[in-house]
Design a protein around this motif. Structure first.
Motif, PDB file in Angstrom:
ATOM      1  N   VAL A 113       0.607  -1.094   0.122  1.00 24.38           N
ATOM      2  CA  VAL A 113       0.092  -0.086   0.159  1.00 24.38           C
ATOM      3  C   VAL A 113       0.841   1.311   0.126  1.00 24.38           C
ATOM      4  CG1 VAL A 113      -1.754   1.440   1.339  1.00 24.38           C
ATOM      5  CG2 VAL A 113      -1.864  -1.302   1.116  1.00 24.38           C
ATOM      6  N   LEU A 114       1.859   1.170   0.890  1.00 24.47           N
ATOM      7  CA  LEU A 114       2.710   2.465   1.065  1.00 24.47           C
ATOM      8  C   LEU A 114       3.293   2.490  -0.286  1.00 24.47           C
ATOM      9  CD1 LEU A 114       4.243   1.597   4.458  1.00 24.47           C
ATOM     10  CD2 LEU A 114       2.637   3.590   3.904  1.00 24.47           C
ATOM     11  N   GLY A 115       4.065   1.663  -0.965  1.00 22.88           N
ATOM     12  CA  GLY A 115       4.622   1.619  -2.320  1.00 22.88           C
ATOM     13  C   GLY A 115       3.509   2.121  -3.416  1.00 22.88           C
ATOM     14  N   ILE A 116       2.455   1.634  -3.506  1.00 20.32           N
ATOM     15  CA  ILE A 116       1.527   2.065  -4.281  1.00 20.32           C
ATOM     16  C   ILE A 116       1.193   3.668  -4.375  1.00 20.32           C
ATOM     17  CG2 ILE A 116      -1.015   1.668  -5.086  1.00 20.32           C
ATOM     18  CD1 ILE A 116      -0.276  -1.354  -4.653  1.00 20.32           C
ATOM     19  N   VAL A 117       0.984   3.804  -3.131  1.00 22.53           N
ATOM     20  CA  VAL A 117       0.601   5.404  -2.783  1.00 22.53           C
ATOM     21  C   VAL A 117       1.798   6.259  -3.474  1.00 22.53           C
ATOM     22  CG1 VAL A 117       0.507   7.266  -1.090  1.00 22.53           C
ATOM     23  CG2 VAL A 117      -0.913   5.049  -0.796  1.00 22.53           C
ATOM     24  N   LEU A 118       3.018   5.970  -2.989  1.00 22.68           N
ATOM     25  CA  LEU A 118       4.279   6.723  -3.516  1.00 22.68           C
ATOM     26  C   LEU A 118       3.860   6.661  -5.176  1.00 22.68           C
ATOM     27  CD1 LEU A 118       7.050   5.151  -1.488  1.00 22.68           C
ATOM     28  CD2 LEU A 118       6.534   7.649  -2.007  1.00 22.68           C
ATOM     29  N   LEU A 119       3.827   5.673  -5.751  1.00 27.70           N
ATOM     30  CA  LEU A 119       3.886   5.686  -7.305  1.00 27.70           C
ATOM     31  C   LEU A 119       2.689   6.396  -7.730  1.00 27.70           C
ATOM     32  CD1 LEU A 119       4.770   1.916  -7.669  1.00 27.70           C
ATOM     33  CD2 LEU A 119       6.216   3.889  -7.743  1.00 27.70           C
ATOM     34  N   ALA A 120       1.396   6.221  -6.840  1.00 32.60           N
ATOM     35  CA  ALA A 120       0.219   7.036  -7.363  1.00 32.60           C
ATOM     36  C   ALA A 120       0.436   8.643  -7.340  1.00 32.60           C
ATOM     37  CB  ALA A 120      -0.721   6.865  -6.592  1.00 32.60           C
ATOM     38  N   GLY A 121       1.348   9.096  -6.243  1.00 33.28           N
ATOM     39  CA  GLY A 121       1.586  10.483  -6.152  1.00 33.28           C
ATOM     40  C   GLY A 121       2.529  10.905  -7.122  1.00 33.28           C
ATOM     41  N   LEU A 122       3.426   9.885  -7.743  1.00 24.31           N
ATOM     42  CA  LEU A 122       4.379  10.304  -8.838  1.00 24.31           C
ATOM     43  C   LEU A 122       3.156  10.285 -10.037  1.00 24.31           C
ATOM     44  CD1 LEU A 122       6.703  10.808 -10.123  1.00 24.31           C
ATOM     45  CD2 LEU A 122       7.245   8.462 -10.228  1.00 24.31           C
ATOM     46  N   GLY A 123       2.243   9.575 -10.068  1.00 24.71           N
ATOM     47  CA  GLY A 123       1.204   9.855 -11.583  1.00 24.71           C
ATOM     48  C   GLY A 123       0.551  11.004 -11.389  1.00 24.71           C
ATOM     49  N   VAL A 124       0.134  11.403 -10.527  1.00 26.23           N
ATOM     50  CA  VAL A 124      -0.380  12.898 -10.205  1.00 26.23           C
ATOM     51  C   VAL A 124       0.524  13.945 -10.549  1.00 26.23           C
ATOM     52  CG1 VAL A 124      -1.362  14.339  -8.388  1.00 26.23           C
ATOM     53  CG2 VAL A 124      -1.887  12.065  -8.109  1.00 26.23           C
ATOM     54  N   PHE A 125       1.726  13.987 -10.530  1.00 27.87           N
ATOM     55  CA  PHE A 125       2.560  14.979 -10.981  1.00 27.87           C
ATOM     56  C   PHE A 125       2.369  15.136 -12.400  1.00 27.87           C
ATOM     57  CE2 PHE A 125       6.567  15.838 -13.001  1.00 27.87           C
ATOM     58  CZ  PHE A 125       7.013  17.030 -12.555  1.00 27.87           C
ATOM     59  N   PHE A 126       1.915  14.238 -13.236  1.00 25.18           N
ATOM     60  CA  PHE A 126       1.814  14.319 -14.531  1.00 25.18           C
ATOM     61  C   PHE A 126       0.384  14.873 -15.022  1.00 25.18           C
ATOM     62  CE2 PHE A 126       5.500  11.686 -14.118  1.00 25.18           C
ATOM     63  CZ  PHE A 126       6.497  12.207 -15.041  1.00 25.18           C
ATOM     64  N   THR A 127      -0.569  15.200 -13.989  1.00 24.34           N
ATOM     65  CA  THR A 127      -1.977  15.388 -14.430  1.00 24.34           C
ATOM     66  C   THR A 127      -2.197  16.904 -14.203  1.00 24.34           C
ATOM     67  OG1 THR A 127      -2.714  15.073 -12.098  1.00 24.34           O
ATOM     68  CG2 THR A 127      -2.459  13.256 -13.588  1.00 24.34           C
TER      69      THR A 127
END
Length: 118
Positions: free
Chosen positions: A41-55
């Motif tokens: 979960v912690l890793g997925i949240v990190l990667l999701a946050g990175l994804g938000v950077f491109f939105t």
């Protein structure tokens, strides 16, 4: 209007991307090797946050959110008493570097946003 935004990536942005992918990947690896779903979960949240950077929903204050989240990960690992010491040291160094990069980007991008007006 699409969800993605045009992003001009400089060296510091690439460092942020690399560090976020590295620490996110470490958390997913720990989840896979220990069977602890919290790390996934912690890793997925990190990667999701990175994804938000491109939105288009991204704004410089989210760097602060990222820095706080990564700071909490530093504490969570200690509280959990994770036994992968060498990996923990690497992960914590990556996270400290990521916090520094977030702080730098927050200052730089918030400053340029205020110079350009509302």
């Amino acid at each position: 209007m699409g969800v993605l935004r045009p992003v001009a990536l400089g060296p510091v942005h690439w460092a942020m991307i690399a560090l976020a992918l590295l620490t996110g990947g470490i958390h997913l690896y720990v989840a896979a090797t220990t069977g602890e779903p919290a790390y996934a979960v912690l890793g997925i949240v990190l990667l999701a946050g990175l994804g938000v950077f491109f939105t288009r929903w991204f704004a410089p204050p989210l760097y602060l959110v990222g820095a706080v989240y990564v700071s909490l990960l530093l504490v969570a690992w200690v509280i959990a008493g994770q036994q992968l010491l060498a990996l923990a040291i690497v992960d914590k160094l990556v996270q400290v570097a990521l916090i520094v990069v977030f702080a730098y980007l927050l200052v730089i991008e918030s400053g340029s946003a205020s110079e350009n007006g509302p």
